[in-house]
Design an enzyme around this catalytic site. Structure first.
Site, PDB file in Angstrom:
ATOM      1  N   GLY A   1      29.319  37.470  36.908  1.00 20.86           N
ATOM      2  CA  GLY A   1      29.808  35.987  37.302  1.00 20.86           C
ATOM      3  C   GLY A   1      31.409  36.262  37.971  1.00 20.86           C
ATOM      4  O   GLY A   1      31.494  36.804  38.743  1.00 20.86           O
ATOM      5  N   GLY A   2      31.425  35.173  38.221  1.00 15.12           N
ATOM      6  CA  GLY A   2      33.004  34.854  39.330  1.00 15.12           C
ATOM      7  C   GLY A   2      33.977  36.034  38.776  1.00 15.12           C
ATOM      8  O   GLY A   2      34.830  36.061  39.412  1.00 15.12           O
TER       9      GLY A   2
ATOM     10  N   VAL B   1      29.259  42.773  33.994  1.00 18.06           N
ATOM     11  CA  VAL B   1      28.543  42.865  32.856  1.00 18.06           C
ATOM     12  C   VAL B   1      27.981  44.068  32.419  1.00 18.06           C
ATOM     13  O   VAL B   1      27.428  44.366  33.109  1.00 18.06           O
ATOM     14  CB  VAL B   1      29.068  42.225  31.681  1.00 18.06           C
ATOM     15  CG1 VAL B   1      28.298  42.011  30.001  1.00 18.06           C
ATOM     16  CG2 VAL B   1      29.461  40.814  31.505  1.00 18.06           C
TER      17      VAL B   1
ATOM     18  N   LYS C   1      32.956  44.430  29.742  1.00 21.95           N
ATOM     19  CA  LYS C   1      33.429  43.327  31.383  1.00 21.95           C
ATOM     20  C   LYS C   1      34.679  43.879  31.640  1.00 21.95           C
ATOM     21  O   LYS C   1      35.763  44.088  31.266  1.00 21.95           O
ATOM     22  CB  LYS C   1      33.366  42.024  30.540  1.00 21.95           C
ATOM     23  CG  LYS C   1      33.759  41.147  31.442  1.00 21.95           C
ATOM     24  CD  LYS C   1      33.691  39.722  30.521  1.00 21.95           C
ATOM     25  CE  LYS C   1      34.482  38.908  31.896  1.00 21.95           C
ATOM     26  NZ  LYS C   1      33.984  36.922  31.390  1.00 21.95           N
TER      27      LYS C   1
ATOM     28  N   ASP D   1      35.677  25.257  28.189  1.00 23.35           N
ATOM     29  CA  ASP D   1      34.879  25.825  29.160  1.00 23.35           C
ATOM     30  C   ASP D   1      33.493  25.117  28.196  1.00 23.35           C
ATOM     31  O   ASP D   1      32.866  26.251  28.629  1.00 23.35           O
ATOM     32  CB  ASP D   1      35.296  25.913  30.076  1.00 23.35           C
ATOM     33  CG  ASP D   1      34.177  26.483  31.571  1.00 23.35           C
ATOM     34  OD1 ASP D   1      34.232  27.831  31.894  1.00 23.35           O
ATOM     35  OD2 ASP D   1      34.011  25.368  31.529  1.00 23.35           O
TER      36      ASP D   1
END
Length: 862
Positions: free
Chosen positions: A21-22, A26, A41, A134
């Site tokens: 992801g950004g 992972v 991660k 978030d």
């Protein structure tokens, strides 16, 4: 940065990539130290040099590490090696909520199941002062087993507990959280976040509402062609009505969603704990049942509005989000009404309203199982177990925390002792606080506890814990702290043999006042919402407890009298009442000499076993039948089932060694008398110096007795008393007593088993001298009798059903099982309260107590 398979980050061996992801990549990895698979991660190479990215990465690790909850991703490790910063977490198998929503909306029942877990995870974070900021479907993971995990605390903000709040920045418009973004994702943010205002934990509740909406409909709650359009929708528009989306969403669930999505934080749920509580109640029924129930409440609401009841309806919103039950309570009722809450064969021990008043938690032993906690709502016929076996409820705090009783065990009669623990309603593990607690209650601040416990030979009421407000050689029950926190109301009982007593209050300086005394049976107490009255359930005759009220000036009134015994548990802020109607029975089972099957020897409805002849052919019974009032009768009954012979009135403690007399104490006044088992007249017994006494055992000479008792101004202890009226002679120090009315004296009368304030058992010489330790006999275990050779003791642990009797070797402390005792029907069986054995242990008799009760909620009483 792409990590090659088999590469190492410290002890972690990379097995395969899982995703990117950004803010991170992972990998599945193996922990070579512990031999388990984990997720690792790492920060992407393009961000490895960014201080902001590293700070966010570390912030997420610290936030998750501060939490330990089954609905939050667990972190195992964090570090840097070879310039690679990494975090190690548990490995999840399943899919994100975003992936699950790709196939469409989620059914209402499953949505509620997932939502409860998300809310519980948020509550755990908020209690630690951590706001997620978030929450969105990408950051919620559903494992293959159906366990929900909250992920990605990279934007989390830690604030001091009790002062949740954070400064917000302008949002990012990216569908996913861009690297370096510090607030959240458009479409899932609260209005205060969009405006750049201070945002606290209630922003997470708004985000939760958007996720809940999307689970039910498959569509975003707020969306626009551009980020600006979406933000405008969040600020100015409401999502489409769930009922108009074409999806079958129960109205009760729609109300929860709407309440999460209020524009003003003050109008939302005020805590994730309350949110979890309401959702847990919704999970009691299927989606269809909830829908029918909700539509019924909606119809009632429309009827109220049509009738011009706007003012009454407005009153139902006093608790903010508590909409369902309050609407029905808002209607002035001409007649009081009862609503039954339990429908199985069970014994209800406790019940309390939630802080908002529309959810109920109660403790009950259902269908022969041990006591456990259940959750229900008045409008639902079902109860949901909370998954806490062998646990009862003491009280619910104003902040939504439970005071619970772990592994309660019977001390005989109405007394149960346990370990007091605290447990957030939102979930988690109980935190033990104090042992040997009989009752507890929360102060209005939701932080301080009052307790009733045994210490130094007396029953003590402490508030706060450690500060003694009242102590008595009798027993104390049902302490309740006043709404202002300046008084504690409680029931003061004279002895452990019955529940007679008075309604008292004590202030914080220990000044006690009797408000209403002289009750033959008094159980259950609660403050009226005004704080000007104490309500309680009591009777003057021993049968048919009624609901009564007394002012702080002592003025009494009858509230209601119903069929059967009533026990009051709680009164909500708007006057709802929780109480049970019960039927109780004390019964006796026995195995007669030479027989292979037990026989029920109960006579009326409250048969109390007090003694067994050495040959096992007769028992002594105290009996209080229906309508008998406070006067017990003493009977002698053959164990072959023949009709018993009534000997007279009183509490028959023990049969003399020659079998000619039963030592009996009068129910009122406490005078002692010897009742003849054959021809003859009763003989009065004088016990000068003892204010009260009980647990009597004859010594072999037939001229003296052993008993628990106390002199004026002293604590309880064991005495030898001669029956010619001589002064009592102490056998044990103060606070050391015989535990229960049992044959805990050697056949030669030289030694008696007693427990001291240190909760340790010892053998005390009756004629004086130093005690001997009794290894292996634990606190809460009850000696039954010595073996005929005096080398071992038969004992059992009170409160266990069945009672597991064991034989304890006095010298070594070694124990061996002897027999499990219980009636065949365990329904409503509270405890085995007494066991008596013959010297050869071939015949026995035991007492059991059975209570069946139904829990009700009552409304309309004034």
């Amino acid at each position: 940065m792409v990590l090659a398979t088999s590469s190492r980050l410290g002890p972690y061996e990379v097995l395969a990539p899982l995703g990117a992801g950004g803010m991170g990549e992972v990998y599945r990895a193996r922990d070579t130290k512990l031999g388990r698979e984990v997720a690792v991660k790492v920060i992407p190479e393009r961000l490895a040099g960014s201080p902001d990215a590293l700070a966010r990465f570390e912030r997420e690790a610290r936030a998750v590490a501060a939490l330990s909850h089954p609905n939050i991703l667990a972190i195992h490790d964090f570090g840097t090696t070879d310039r690679v910063t990494f975090a190690v977490t548990e490995l999840l198998e399943g899919q994100s909520l975003r992936d699950r929503l790709a196939s469409g909306p989620i059914p209402a029942r499953k949505t509620v199941e997932y939502a409860v877990q998300i809310a519980q995870g948020l509550a755990a974070a908020h209690e630690k002062g951590i706001v997620h900021r978030d929450l969105k479907p990408e950051n919620v993971f559903v494992t293959r087993e159906g366990r929900v995990k909250i992920l990605d605390f990279g934007l989390a903000k830690h604030v001091p507990e009790g002062a949740l709040g954070s400064d917000s920045n302008l949002p990012t418009a990216d569908h996913k959280t861009d690297a370096g973004a510090v607030l959240g994702t458009v479409g899932y943010m609260a209005p205060e976040q969009v405006r750049g205002q201070r945002a606290d934990h209630r922003a997470d509740i708004f985000a939760f509402g958007t996720v809940l909406y999307e689970m039910l409909t498959g569509s975003r709650a707020f969306k626009g062609d551009t980020a600006a359009d979406t933000m405008t929708a969040i600020l100015t528009k409401d999502p489409p009505e769930l009922s108009g989306t074409g999806h079958d969403v129960p109205p009760a669930l729609e109300r929860v969603v709407r309440h999460c999505l209020e524009k003003s934080p003050d109008e939302r749920f005020q805590s994730a704990r309350d949110l979890a509580f309401d959702l847990s109640a919704l999970s009691l029924a299927s989606g269809t049942a909830i829908a029918m129930e909700g539509r019924g409440r909606g119809n009632r609401r429309r009827a109220l509005l049509a009738a011009g009841g706007l003012a009454l309806l407005a009153a139902s919103f006093l608790a903010g989000h508590r909409l369902g039950l309050r609407q029905s309570r808002a209607v002035a009722q001409a007649e009081p009404r009862f609503r039954r809450l339990t429908f199985t064969s069970s014994t209800v021990f406790s019940a309390r309203f939630s802080p908002g008043g529309d959810t109920i938690i109660y403790g009950a032993a259902a269908e022969g199982r041990p006591v456990q906690l259940y959750l229900t709502r008045p409008e639902s016929p079902e109860s949901r177990p909370l998954g806490l076996p062998s646990t009862d409820l003491f009280a619910l705090s104003s902040t939504g925390e439970m005071a619970i009783a772990l592994s309660p065990r019977s001390l005989g009669g109405w007394l149960f002792t346990s370990t007091l623990a605290r447990l957030p309603i939102a979930g988690g593990a109980p935190r033990p606080v104090l042992e040997n607690v009989l009752y507890a209650d929360w102060a209005p601040d939701g932080q301080t506890l009052a307790v009733v416990r045994q210490a130094e030979g007396k029953m003590r009421l402490e508030f706060p814990i450690g500060k003694v407000l009242h102590a008595t050689p009798g027993w104390i029950s049902h302490p309740r702290i006043s709404p202002r926190g300046d008084l504690v109301a409680f029931l003061d009982h004279l002895s452990g043999g019955d529940d007679a007593g008075s309604v008292d209050v004590v202030d914080l300086a220990g000044r006690k006042q009797v408000l209403a005394g002289g009750w033959a049976s008094v159980q259950g107490l609660a403050w009226a919402p005004s704080g000007q009255e104490v309500w309680f359930t009591a009777t003057e005759s021993g049968t048919g407890r009624a609901l009564r009220a007394v002012t702080l000036q002592g003025a009494q009134r009858l509230v209601t009298r119903e069929t059967g015994q009533l026990t009051l548990y709680d009164i909500s802020k708007d006057g709802g009442i929780l109480m049970s109607r019960e039927t109780s029975r004390s019964g006796i089972s026995a195995l007669a000499p030479g027989e292979s099957r037990e026989r029920d020897l109960s006579w009326l409805d409250w048969s109390i076993l007090t003694d067994l002849t050495p040959d096992g052919r007769q028992i002594v019974i105290d009996e209080q039948g229906e309508g008998a009032g406070r006067n017990y009768s003493v009977y002698l009954r053959p164990t072959d089932g023949s009709i018993p012979v009534r000997l007279g009135e009183g509490n028959g403690d023990a049969l003399s060694p020659d079998g000619k007399w039963v030592y009996s104490r009068k129910t009122q006044g406490g005078e002692a008398v010897l009742l003849p088992t054959g021809a003859g007249e009763p003989k009065a017994v004088r016990l000068p110096g003892l204010v009260r006494h009980g647990n009597v055992r004859w010594l072999p000479d037939g001229k003296r007795i052993l008993c628990n008792g106390f002199e004026e101004g002293r604590a309880s202890r064991v005495y030898v008393v001669t029956l010619d009226g001589g002064p009592p002679k102490p056998v044990t120090p103060e606070g050391v007593t015989i535990s229960g009315n049992f044959q805990a004296v050697t056949d030669d009368g030289r030694w008696v088993v007693a427990f001291g304030p240190d909760q340790k058992a010892a053998l005390y010489p009756v004629e004086g001298g130093e005690p001997r330790p009794l290894p292996g006999l634990e606190w809460g275990e009850q000696p039954i009798r010595f073996s005929s050779d005096g080398r071992s003791v038969y004992a059992f642990k009170r409160g266990e059903v069945p009672a597991r009797v064991f034989r304890l070797d006095i010298a070594s402390g070694r124990r061996e099982p002897w027999k499990d005792l219980a009636p065949a029907d365990l329904t409503g069986l509270l405890a085995i309260t007494r066991i008596l054995l013959t010297p050869d242990a071939k015949a026995y008799a035991y007492n059991y107590r059975r209570v069946l009760s139904e829990l009700y909620m009552a409304e309309g009483f004034r």
